[in-house]
Design a protein around this motif. Structure first.
Motif, PDB file in Angstrom:
ATOM      1  N   ASN A 189       0.862  -1.176   0.000  1.00  0.00           N
ATOM      2  CA  ASN A 189       0.000   0.000   0.000  1.00  0.00           C
ATOM      3  C   ASN A 189       0.900   1.228   0.000  1.00  0.00           C
ATOM      4  OD1 ASN A 189      -2.338  -1.512   0.115  1.00  0.00           O
ATOM      5  ND2 ASN A 189      -2.551  -1.349   2.319  1.00  0.00           N
ATOM      6  N   ARG A 192       1.592   9.111  -1.923  1.00  0.00           N
ATOM      7  CA  ARG A 192       2.605  10.149  -2.082  1.00  0.00           C
ATOM      8  C   ARG A 192       2.830  10.846  -0.739  1.00  0.00           C
ATOM      9  NH1 ARG A 192       4.506  11.616  -6.866  1.00  0.00           N
ATOM     10  NH2 ARG A 192       3.512  10.805  -8.758  1.00  0.00           N
ATOM     11  N   ASP A 206      -2.508   3.563  -3.303  1.00  0.00           N
ATOM     12  CA  ASP A 206      -2.196   2.687  -4.422  1.00  0.00           C
ATOM     13  C   ASP A 206      -1.956   1.290  -3.866  1.00  0.00           C
ATOM     14  OD1 ASP A 206      -2.291   4.922  -6.021  1.00  0.00           O
ATOM     15  OD2 ASP A 206      -0.113   5.153  -6.131  1.00  0.00           O
ATOM     16  N   GLU A 207      -2.327   0.268  -4.624  1.00  0.00           N
ATOM     17  CA  GLU A 207      -2.135  -1.109  -4.175  1.00  0.00           C
ATOM     18  C   GLU A 207      -1.398  -1.905  -5.250  1.00  0.00           C
ATOM     19  OE1 GLU A 207      -5.624  -3.089  -2.794  1.00  0.00           O
ATOM     20  OE2 GLU A 207      -6.395  -1.325  -1.761  1.00  0.00           O
ATOM     21  N   TRP A 208      -0.400  -2.638  -4.802  1.00  0.00           N
ATOM     22  CA  TRP A 208       0.384  -3.495  -5.675  1.00  0.00           C
ATOM     23  C   TRP A 208       0.489  -4.873  -5.046  1.00  0.00           C
ATOM     24  CZ3 TRP A 208       3.089  -1.659 -10.145  1.00  0.00           C
ATOM     25  CH2 TRP A 208       3.032  -0.271 -10.333  1.00  0.00           C
ATOM     26  N   CYS A 217      -0.350  -4.010 -10.537  1.00  0.00           N
ATOM     27  CA  CYS A 217      -0.920  -2.813  -9.921  1.00  0.00           C
ATOM     28  C   CYS A 217      -2.437  -2.976  -9.843  1.00  0.00           C
ATOM     29  CB  CYS A 217      -0.565  -1.578 -10.740  1.00  0.00           C
ATOM     30  SG  CYS A 217      -1.157  -0.049 -10.000  1.00  0.00           S
ATOM     31  N   ALA A 219      -4.491  -0.779  -7.829  1.00  0.00           N
ATOM     32  CA  ALA A 219      -5.058   0.571  -7.817  1.00  0.00           C
ATOM     33  C   ALA A 219      -3.895   1.558  -7.908  1.00  0.00           C
ATOM     34  CB  ALA A 219      -5.871   0.812  -6.547  1.00  0.00           C
ATOM     35  N   ASN A 220      -4.087   2.637  -8.696  1.00  0.00           N
ATOM     36  CA  ASN A 220      -2.958   3.541  -8.932  1.00  0.00           C
ATOM     37  C   ASN A 220      -3.423   4.995  -8.995  1.00  0.00           C
ATOM     38  OD1 ASN A 220      -0.213   3.965  -9.290  1.00  0.00           O
ATOM     39  ND2 ASN A 220      -0.341   3.865 -11.516  1.00  0.00           N
ATOM     40  N   VAL A 221      -4.295   5.375  -8.063  1.00  0.00           N
ATOM     41  CA  VAL A 221      -4.825   6.741  -8.047  1.00  0.00           C
ATOM     42  C   VAL A 221      -3.716   7.749  -7.746  1.00  0.00           C
ATOM     43  CG1 VAL A 221      -6.437   8.300  -6.902  1.00  0.00           C
ATOM     44  CG2 VAL A 221      -7.111   5.941  -7.370  1.00  0.00           C
ATOM     45  N   GLU A 222      -2.870   7.439  -6.768  1.00  0.00           N
ATOM     46  CA  GLU A 222      -1.816   8.365  -6.346  1.00  0.00           C
ATOM     47  C   GLU A 222      -0.605   8.361  -7.291  1.00  0.00           C
ATOM     48  OE1 GLU A 222      -1.067   9.708  -2.675  1.00  0.00           O
ATOM     49  OE2 GLU A 222      -3.224  10.045  -2.760  1.00  0.00           O
ATOM     50  N   ARG A 223      -0.455   7.277  -8.042  1.00  0.00           N
ATOM     51  CA  ARG A 223       0.705   7.114  -8.911  1.00  0.00           C
ATOM     52  C   ARG A 223       2.003   7.350  -8.137  1.00  0.00           C
ATOM     53  NH1 ARG A 223      -1.056   6.382 -13.940  1.00  0.00           N
ATOM     54  NH2 ARG A 223      -3.143   7.131 -14.480  1.00  0.00           N
ATOM     55  N   SER A 224       2.113   6.653  -7.021  1.00  0.00           N
ATOM     56  CA  SER A 224       3.220   6.875  -6.097  1.00  0.00           C
ATOM     57  C   SER A 224       4.441   6.011  -6.384  1.00  0.00           C
ATOM     58  CB  SER A 224       2.745   6.618  -4.663  1.00  0.00           C
ATOM     59  OG  SER A 224       2.188   5.310  -4.547  1.00  0.00           O
TER      60      SER A 224
END
Length: 280
Positions: A189, A192, A206-208, A217, A219-224
């Motif tokens: 998890n 940013r 974000d979840e990887w 990936c 979820a990649n909302v934050e693109r962190s």
């Protein structure tokens, strides 16, 4: 007291797992990681004896109201070495973290029950943050948590003071899936900036997932994180798992190209392993 006063401050690389009863579990585990060559931001621990001395000095005990901790000043013999250590560390800002002796144990993890104070600047703010951490050992949520698990509330707590980071990204990584119990899957998890945004529920992370060579990936909302950073983080997490010999719940921060460790503890209430087919 069980230790001389000149041993009340213990620097990161002078402590390890053998010091849990002296500095608390969080500080001891970070010391073990630093000794093992992992990148842990520099810091120092105030030992459990410091809290015991503070209690004796002010006539406080486990039955005292938590507010009494926050209102009572640190005795000079505590304040002086604390302030000196802050200067040696660089003066701040620092993160001040509770480090309970019974934290992350088999009987009760106390995860999220004790206080962490971030971005602490200056000696007065540091002393206030230390008292706030001590007070959290007797807070109402800790009392309820301990009661549900048949434990006694005990103010045996160290405090770990650590250089504050300004990370590009931060979060938590589990070396086994805490929902399914899959030991071959790393779950990341990430957000940013500071992980406090994740811990406080301010944002969805974000979840990887990483399983073998497969990086996915979810979820990649934050693109962190990039794929390469997620893979490197999973590799680092597996190294920490090997260090401690069991699945780990790890707090991390990314500053530039450096992955840094802020905490590692056993995953609590991990389900039994599940059978999985080969990764495709």
């Amino acid at each position: 007291m069980s230790e001389p006063r000149d041993a009340w401050v213990r620097w990161l690389r002078s402590i390890g797992l053998e010091d849990v009863k002296r500095v608390g579990a969080k500080a001891a585990r970070l010391g073990a990681l630093a000794r093992g060559g992992f990148d842990v931001p520099e810091g120092f621990a105030l030992t459990v004896d410091v809290l015991e001395h503070f209690l004796e000095h002010h006539g406080l005990d486990a039955s005292s109201d938590a507010r009494a901790f926050q209102e009572a000043p640190l005795p000079p013999e505590v304040s002086a070495p604390l302030r000196a250590a802050l200067v040696e560390l660089g003066g701040g800002p620092v993160a001040v973290r509770s480090s309970g002796v019974e934290e992350d144990g088999a009987a009760a993890s106390f995860a999220g029950q004790f206080e962490t104070v971030l971005d602490v600047r200056g000696p007065e703010a540091l002393e206030a943050a230390v008292r706030r951490c001590w007070a959290s050992s007797l807070g109402e949520r800790v009392r309820l948590y301990a009661k549900r698990r048949g434990r006694e509330v005990s103010p045996r707590m160290g405090v770990f003071v650590q250089r504050m980071l300004a990370p590009d990204a931060a979060g938590v990584v589990f070396t086994a899936n805490p929902v399914t119990g899959a030991r071959d899957e790393v779950l990341i998890n990430a957000v940013r900036g500071l992980a406090e945004r994740l811990v406080s529920g301010e944002c969805s992370p974000d979840e990887w997932t990483v399983r073998g060579d497969e990086v996915r990936c979810v979820a990649n909302v934050e693109r962190s994180l990039t794929v390469e950073q997620a893979r490197a983080l999973a590799l680092l997490a597996r190294q920490v798992e090997r260090q401690f010999g069991q699945p780990q719940d790890i707090e991390w921060a990314l500053t530039g190209c450096r992955l840094r460790l802020l905490q590692a503890r056993p995953i609590s209430a991990l389900p039994g392993p599940v059978a999985r087919g080969p990764a495709r």
